[in-house]
Motif scaffolding. Structure first.
Motif, PDB file in Angstrom:
ATOM      1  N   ASN A   1     -17.997  13.374  16.128  1.00  0.00           N
ATOM      2  CA  ASN A   1     -17.154  13.549  15.056  1.00  0.00           C
ATOM      3  C   ASN A   1     -15.530  13.917  15.313  1.00  0.00           C
ATOM      4  N   ASP A   2     -15.523  14.633  16.195  1.00  0.00           N
ATOM      5  CA  ASP A   2     -14.019  14.957  16.451  1.00  0.00           C
ATOM      6  C   ASP A   2     -13.390  13.549  17.127  1.00  0.00           C
ATOM      7  N   VAL A   3     -14.179  12.932  17.858  1.00  0.00           N
ATOM      8  CA  VAL A   3     -13.657  11.849  18.539  1.00  0.00           C
ATOM      9  C   VAL A   3     -13.249  10.668  17.505  1.00  0.00           C
ATOM     10  N   GLU A   4     -14.284  10.442  16.421  1.00  0.00           N
ATOM     11  CA  GLU A   4     -14.113   9.558  15.575  1.00  0.00           C
ATOM     12  C   GLU A   4     -12.948   9.880  14.768  1.00  0.00           C
ATOM     13  N   GLU A   5     -12.864  11.021  14.265  1.00  0.00           N
ATOM     14  CA  GLU A   5     -11.516  11.555  13.608  1.00  0.00           C
ATOM     15  C   GLU A   5     -10.131  10.996  14.250  1.00  0.00           C
ATOM     16  N   GLN A   6      -9.954  10.924  15.538  1.00  0.00           N
ATOM     17  CA  GLN A   6      -8.989  10.688  16.326  1.00  0.00           C
ATOM     18  C   GLN A   6      -8.791   9.114  16.242  1.00  0.00           C
ATOM     19  N   THR A   7      -9.989   8.564  16.363  1.00  0.00           N
ATOM     20  CA  THR A   7     -10.192   6.798  16.292  1.00  0.00           C
ATOM     21  C   THR A   7      -9.640   6.499  14.984  1.00  0.00           C
ATOM     22  N   ASP A   8     -10.108   7.222  13.954  1.00  0.00           N
ATOM     23  CA  ASP A   8      -9.808   6.859  12.664  1.00  0.00           C
ATOM     24  C   ASP A   8      -8.447   6.555  12.465  1.00  0.00           C
ATOM     25  N   VAL A   9      -7.677   7.689  12.979  1.00  0.00           N
ATOM     26  CA  VAL A   9      -6.261   7.698  12.972  1.00  0.00           C
ATOM     27  C   VAL A   9      -5.500   6.663  13.663  1.00  0.00           C
ATOM     28  N   TYR A  10      -6.108   6.120  14.569  1.00  0.00           N
ATOM     29  CA  TYR A  10      -5.643   4.796  15.600  1.00  0.00           C
ATOM     30  C   TYR A  10      -6.037   3.645  14.792  1.00  0.00           C
ATOM     31  N   ARG A  11      -6.994   3.613  14.077  1.00  0.00           N
ATOM     32  CA  ARG A  11      -7.245   2.392  13.118  1.00  0.00           C
ATOM     33  C   ARG A  11      -6.476   2.249  12.081  1.00  0.00           C
ATOM     34  N   THR A  12      -6.232   3.550  11.621  1.00  0.00           N
ATOM     35  CA  THR A  12      -5.357   3.502  10.216  1.00  0.00           C
ATOM     36  C   THR A  12      -3.925   2.770  10.598  1.00  0.00           C
TER      37      THR A  12
END
Length: 536
Positions: free
Chosen positions: A163-174
């Motif tokens: 969940n923490d990793v995906e939050e960071q990944t979502d930032v990059y995706r955005t």
């Protein structure tokens, strides 16, 4: 039908196609980068977890605490400090039996781990993997803890929750999506610009209209009865119609053929330079003589190429022959009308004066003169076309007030084919016309032209001479060049070209010499065909 299919214009189709291609390309690139980011983040987090796990496993206080009665008291603060400093989701220290000594959740301390410390750890191995523990799915790293004697006494386990990793990944995706919008917008605008440019180039026509227009123009070009050739600015053939292909043969001149004839090259250069058409130009093309029209076609004021329309000289000669016959008939009628009107007035005067005997003599003389000429031509010239040509030139000479005489010893007993007779008429007709013109220009009413001919032997020979200015020796070669003339105005310089072409067809020759009358003598020599050789 309930719904009619929507017909999109070419502009709309191109814009849509390019926009869809840009959108798909942007989506695929974004998807690729997103997948790469996931892999990169997971790989990075796994390595980070292993670094933290080894950091805890090599901490001396943690290693020494394994000897204490309650290791948690010493280990828990150290583990929490490491967790908070590194940002890990949890840092857990367990013994070889899988009992937790540390955990972010105090309730889990002292309990057995949800995932076993398998034999791989006891075989001195460090591992990175994905798994679901009591805190949820996570990227985990486990490494053994060694004491000073080199014995494994426990395991250091560190995890980063997905969940923490995906939050960071979502930032990059955005950020990727935001950046992708820029090329997407540029691509859409570019698609519209390109579509408009293409529409302008094709003159706003739709594909169906272009196809229809092309077929229409092609049919129009193919239906032209004259040989039509399109030549580009590099003097290369771009296209030609069916008549041209038949005339030159499909193998001789094809697309890309380079024009080699010097005079034709000169005419093409003039048309390209001055952007003006050239009409009725005699040219030699592929060893054939043609009458050509050259017209430029322009784009934005610049010459894009030239349309050359060529007619074989034989066709022109045929038309010229028909026109000449009509013209000769008209001139003969006019000259005879003028001549007979004068003589009729003379007769009227003689009759009014009572000079009946003189009137009878004048009538007898006129009838006898014409009858003698006709009788001579009928008896001496077997071919009626040549006889008619000579009779026409006699009347022409009277009209121009030039003396034209035919040698009484002349004879032409050979009968020619229709094509041969037509070519002979073109030859002698043009040369006699030139002789009459030369004599009249130089001597006026004192102009004289003499004609003699024979077919004795193996050749047909015509001698035509005048008392004109003559042709200087240094000019004898030039007078046979295409378009050369000493006359002013247009549409001159083709007579001797026609003569030369006709002589080539008959295999004959033309010689120039000094005339006894003071001007030039043209000697025409045409060999007889084999089938007539036996008559000699």
């Amino acid at each position: 039908m309930l719904f009619k299919p929507v017909r999109l214009s070419l502009l709309t189709q191109i814009a849509l196609l390019l926009t869809i291609v840009v959108i798909i390309s942007t989506f695929l690139v974004s998807l690729l980068f997103s997948s790469m980011i996931d892999e990169m983040v997971e790989s990075y987090m796994g390595k980070q977890a292993m670094t933290v796990a080894k950091l805890a496993a090599q901490n001396e206080k943690i290693i020494d605490a394994f000897q204490e009665k309650n290791p948690t008291v010493t280990m828990q603060p150290i583990a929490e400090t490491i967790r908070k400093t590194t940002g890990a989701s949890y840092v857990t220290i367990v013994n070889t039996k899988g009992i937790r000594y540390t955990n972010p959740n105090p309730d889990s301390i002292g309990k057995h781990t949800a995932t076993s410390n398998d034999a791989s750890l006891l075989r001195e191995q460090s591992v990175i993997y994905k798994d679901t523990g009591i805190s949820g799915p996570a990227i985990k790293a486990k490494t053994p803890i060694w004491n000073e004697q080199g014995k494994i006494i426990g395991v250091s386990s560190v995890g980063f929750l997905l969940n923490d990793v995906e939050e960071q990944t979502d930032v990059y995706r955005t950020k990727i999506i935001q950046l992708a919008m820029i090329p997407l917008a540029i691509g859409a605008v570019g698609a519209m610009i390109i579509a408009r440019r293409i529409r302008k180039v094709i003159l706003g026509l739709e594909p169906e209209e272009i196809s229809s227009l092309f077929k229409e123009k092609e049919a129009t070009l193919e239906s032209i009865r004259d040989a039509t050739i399109v030549i580009n600015t590099q003097n290369q053939v771009s296209s030609m119609n069916r008549k041209a292909r038949l005339l030159f043969g499909g193998q001789t001149i094809q697309k890309g053929y380079v024009i080699k004839e010097k005079k034709l090259q000169t005419l093409l250069k003039e048309v390209l330079t001055f952007k003006e058409e050239r009409i009725n130009q005699p040219v030699v093309f592929e060893n054939q003589l043609f009458i050509a029209d050259l017209s430029p076609f322009l784009k934005n004021g610049q010459t894009e190429g030239i349309v050359l329309t060529a007619r074989p000289i034989s066709e022109v000669e045929k038309l010229t022959e028909e026109l000449s016959q009509m013209k000769a008939f008209s001139e003969n009628m006019r000259s005879q009308n003028h001549e007979f009107l004068n003589k009729l007035n003379t007769l009227y005067g003689l009759l009014r004066l009572g000079q009946y005997e003189r009137a009878m003599q004048l009538i007898s003389q006129e009838v006898q003169e014409r009858q003698d000429v006709i009788s001579f031509l009928v008896s001496s010239v077997a071919d009626p076309m040549i006889a008619a040509c000579l009779l026409g030139k006699l009347n022409r000479a009277k009209e121009q007030q030039v003396s034209l005489t035919i040698d009484e010893e002349s004879s032409l007993s050979l009968s020619l084919t229709a094509q041969e007779a037509q070519q002979m008429v073109s030859i002698i007709g043009n040369i006699i016309d030139n002789a009459l013109e030369a004599a009249r220009t130089e001597k006026g009413r004192e102009g004289k032209v003499s004609v003699s001919f024979t077919d004795f032997g193996k050749e047909i020979v015509f001698d035509i001479e005048d008392n004109g200015a003559g042709v200087p020796a240094h000019m004898e070669e030039r007078i046979f060049q295409e378009g050369y003339t000493t006359k002013t105005g247009e549409n001159h310089g083709i007579g001797l070209t026609i003569v030369q072409h006709a002589l080539q067809q008959l295999g004959g020759d033309l010689y120039l010499s000094k005339s006894q009358l003071g001007g030039t003598r043209f000697t025409i020599v045409v060999p007889k065909k084999e089938e007539f050789d036996g008559d000699d």
